[in-house]
Design an enzyme around this catalytic site. Structure first.
Site, PDB file in Angstrom:
ATOM      1  N   SER A  62      49.475  33.896  32.995  1.00 26.94           N
ATOM      2  CA  SER A  62      48.244  34.541  33.442  1.00 26.94           C
ATOM      3  C   SER A  62      47.646  35.363  32.313  1.00 26.94           C
ATOM      4  O   SER A  62      48.361  35.868  31.443  1.00 26.94           O
ATOM      5  CB  SER A  62      48.617  35.459  34.601  1.00 26.94           C
ATOM      6  OG  SER A  62      47.596  36.381  34.866  1.00 26.94           O
ATOM      7  N   TYR A  92      54.657  42.298  38.911  1.00 27.21           N
ATOM      8  CA  TYR A  92      54.182  40.909  38.868  1.00 27.21           C
ATOM      9  C   TYR A  92      53.810  40.527  37.426  1.00 27.21           C
ATOM     10  O   TYR A  92      54.258  39.510  36.890  1.00 27.21           O
ATOM     11  CB  TYR A  92      52.971  40.717  39.796  1.00 27.21           C
ATOM     12  CG  TYR A  92      52.172  39.482  39.458  1.00 27.21           C
ATOM     13  CD1 TYR A  92      52.614  38.226  39.842  1.00 27.21           C
ATOM     14  CD2 TYR A  92      50.992  39.563  38.709  1.00 27.21           C
ATOM     15  CE1 TYR A  92      51.902  37.086  39.494  1.00 27.21           C
ATOM     16  CE2 TYR A  92      50.276  38.428  38.359  1.00 27.21           C
ATOM     17  CZ  TYR A  92      50.735  37.192  38.754  1.00 27.21           C
ATOM     18  OH  TYR A  92      50.036  36.069  38.397  1.00 27.21           O
ATOM     19  N   LYS A 152      55.505  37.753  34.389  1.00 26.12           N
ATOM     20  CA  LYS A 152      54.852  36.725  33.559  1.00 26.12           C
ATOM     21  C   LYS A 152      55.205  36.932  32.087  1.00 26.12           C
ATOM     22  O   LYS A 152      55.470  35.980  31.353  1.00 26.12           O
ATOM     23  CB  LYS A 152      53.334  36.748  33.765  1.00 26.12           C
ATOM     24  CG  LYS A 152      52.888  36.313  35.151  1.00 26.12           C
ATOM     25  CD  LYS A 152      53.228  34.847  35.439  1.00 26.12           C
ATOM     26  CE  LYS A 152      52.891  34.426  36.852  1.00 26.12           C
ATOM     27  NZ  LYS A 152      53.475  33.138  37.259  1.00 26.12           N
TER      28      LYS A 152
HETATM   29  N1  UFG Z   1      37.147  42.763  43.837  1.00 23.29           N
HETATM   30  C1  UFG Z   1      36.291  43.470  44.662  1.00 23.29           C
HETATM   31  N2  UFG Z   1      36.543  43.443  45.993  1.00 23.29           N
HETATM   32  C2  UFG Z   1      37.580  42.765  46.543  1.00 23.29           C
HETATM   33  C3  UFG Z   1      38.441  42.042  45.685  1.00 23.29           C
HETATM   34  C4  UFG Z   1      38.187  42.073  44.328  1.00 23.29           C
HETATM   35  O1  UFG Z   1      35.322  44.100  44.206  1.00 23.29           O
HETATM   36  O2  UFG Z   1      37.752  42.809  47.771  1.00 23.29           O
HETATM   37  C5  UFG Z   1      36.877  42.764  42.377  1.00 23.29           C
HETATM   38  C6  UFG Z   1      38.007  43.385  41.582  1.00 23.29           C
HETATM   39  O3  UFG Z   1      37.828  44.765  41.476  1.00 23.29           O
HETATM   40  C7  UFG Z   1      37.861  42.639  40.245  1.00 23.29           C
HETATM   41  C8  UFG Z   1      37.330  41.270  40.643  1.00 23.29           C
HETATM   42  O4  UFG Z   1      36.786  41.431  41.947  1.00 23.29           O
HETATM   43  O5  UFG Z   1      36.904  43.282  39.490  1.00 23.29           O
HETATM   44  C9  UFG Z   1      38.392  40.205  40.653  1.00 23.29           C
HETATM   45  O6  UFG Z   1      39.480  40.645  41.454  1.00 23.29           O
HETATM   46  P1  UFG Z   1      40.646  39.667  41.902  1.00 23.29           P
HETATM   47  O7  UFG Z   1      41.601  40.465  42.723  1.00 23.29           O
HETATM   48  O8  UFG Z   1      40.082  38.427  42.506  1.00 23.29           O
HETATM   49  O9  UFG Z   1      41.304  39.227  40.541  1.00 23.29           O
HETATM   50  P2  UFG Z   1      41.992  40.113  39.396  1.00 23.29           P
HETATM   51  O10 UFG Z   1      41.215  39.838  38.157  1.00 23.29           O
HETATM   52  O11 UFG Z   1      42.170  41.502  39.764  1.00 23.29           O
HETATM   53  O12 UFG Z   1      43.438  39.490  39.397  1.00 23.29           O
HETATM   54  C10 UFG Z   1      43.651  38.203  38.937  1.00 23.29           C
HETATM   55  C11 UFG Z   1      44.835  37.561  39.660  1.00 23.29           C
HETATM   56  C12 UFG Z   1      46.121  38.231  39.293  1.00 23.29           C
HETATM   57  C13 UFG Z   1      46.253  38.361  37.807  1.00 23.29           C
HETATM   58  C14 UFG Z   1      45.033  39.032  37.235  1.00 23.29           C
HETATM   59  C15 UFG Z   1      45.072  39.062  35.746  1.00 23.29           C
HETATM   60  O13 UFG Z   1      44.657  37.621  41.068  1.00 23.29           O
HETATM   61  O14 UFG Z   1      47.184  37.444  39.793  1.00 23.29           O
HETATM   62  O15 UFG Z   1      43.876  38.294  37.587  1.00 23.29           O
HETATM   63  O16 UFG Z   1      44.145  39.991  35.268  1.00 23.29           O
HETATM   64  F1  UFG Z   1      47.332  39.091  37.490  1.00 23.29           F
END
Ligand code: UFG
Length: 344
Positions: free
Chosen positions: A127, A152, A156
């Protein structure tokens, strides 16, 4: 004879789409999945798309005896794609032992099996989380690995080190580590897609559920970041594009073309998309309104990250191709299918 590939976690979101692409590319697929975060009915969806039912073993990859028995039963295997892992960042903070045990024990079992059963190639799902908050974007594979911010993420990083150390011992098979950015979407047939359990933690599944009225509104986590519109920026990669990269990686190893014992590739589009941009593009693509409100920042969120995929473009001959609008329309079609089926 077709080359046989074991997909651990093959009933999951990325695993099931990869199964379809491998079958389309002429591979024979064997799925190992303990169904802890997936459904066996996914296999029906795969069969509907490809006309081929993959072999399936309901086994937990932390159980080395079960893994070895399945390998013996299946005969010659050319490669493994190891997806099986626990993946909820928040949960990992509360259940670190579970994460270290699941993610690392299963990896070590699969690596030993790869050696003992004379495989050619091993693909590992890593990731972009290994880069943490990057010093600059887009991020390429030489960017420094930052201290993990969750168990988590740490699994990785440790997994990548375990693979490296094992390869240094002179094992016979090659490894390719794929660092995914943010996988989203669903198969255009709406036969397979993401199946979040409980309240979705990731953005697009939440957007789909809010658009459908299953959730009252999307909470946008922060609009005061130092980005063009104040919301966080990510590199959203279509799951079919991502799946195809696994085919390229396996082809490279099976054909004996690897240049290094362990190779690393970023899998992203090379473009950053903000939360607001994603929500607006979703509404344009589907014509459906997404109710949302802006709330405070989510702890641990990175402000901005997107990948430089040139290495994968040049060496693997892979490139992200599905436009974001199409990806979002596919995800919505899948959400509608879930409603039709009464799943949610
Ligand atoms: N977000 C919102 N509202 C929500 C969910 C997410 O505004 O209800 C925003 C988050 O703040 C972030 C973006 O949408 O800015 C993406 O969030 P995600 O949770 O979809 O994804 P992340 O980038 O946080 O996480 C992903 C994977 C993880 C991994 C990570 C690596 O889900 O497994 O990328 O950076 F570790």
């Amino acid at each position: 004879m077709k080359n046989k590939i074991v997909l651990t976690g093959g009933c999951g979101f990325i695993g099931s789409h990869t199964c379809v692409e491998l079958q389309n590319a002429g591979y024979d697929v064997v799925i190992f999945d303990n169904l802890s975060n997936s459904e066996a009915s996914v296999i029906d969806g795969i069969e509907k798309i490809t006309g081929i039912r993959p072999a399936f073993y309901q086994i937990d990859c932390t159980d080395k005896g079960a893994v070895y028995q399945a390998f013996q039963q299946e005969g010659p295997i050319a490669g493994v794609v190891h997806f099986a892992a626990s993946k909820a960042v928040g949960e990992s903070v509360h259940k670190p032992i579970l994460y270290y045990r699941n993610n690392l024990t299963s990896l070590m079992n699969m690596l030993e099996a790869a050696q003992d059963f004379h495989l050619k190639g091993f693909v590992f799902s890593s990731s972009c989380t290994v880069y943490g908050e990057p010093d600059s974007v887009p991020v390429d594979e030489t960017a420094p690995i930052k201290p993990a911010t969750s168990p988590y993420g740490n699994t990785k990083q440790i997994a990548e080190e375990i693979i490296q150390d094992y390869e240094h011992t002179g094992v016979d098979f090659n490894a390719i580590i794929l660092r995914y950015f943010n996988p989203i979407g669903a198969h255009p047939s709406a036969e397979i897609g993401e199946l979040p359990r409980g309240v979705p933690q990731n953005l697009l599944p939440y957007v789909c559920q809010a658009a459908m009225g299953i959730r009252k509104e999307l909470s946008v986590f922060g609009d005061d970041y130092n980005t063009a519109d104040g919301s966080c920026v990510r590199d959203y990669i279509d799951v079919i594009d991502l799946a195809k990269a696994h085919v390229c990686a396996l082809n490279r190893m099976v054909e004996g073309k690897s240049a290094e014992k362990v190779e690393y590739y970023n899998l992203g589009t090379g473009h950053g998309v903000s939360v607001f941009e994603l929500v607006n593009t979703f509404m344009e693509a589907t014509g459906v309104k997404v109710p949302y409100k802006v709330v405070g920042r989510r702890e641990g969120d990175i402000e901005r990250i997107y990948g430089n995929p040139s290495h994968a473009n040049e060496v693997l001959g892979w490139k992200a191709a599905v436009p974001l609008k199409e990806t979002l329309a596919n995800a919505w079609r899948w959400q509608e299918k879930l409603r039709e089926k009464g799943v949610m």
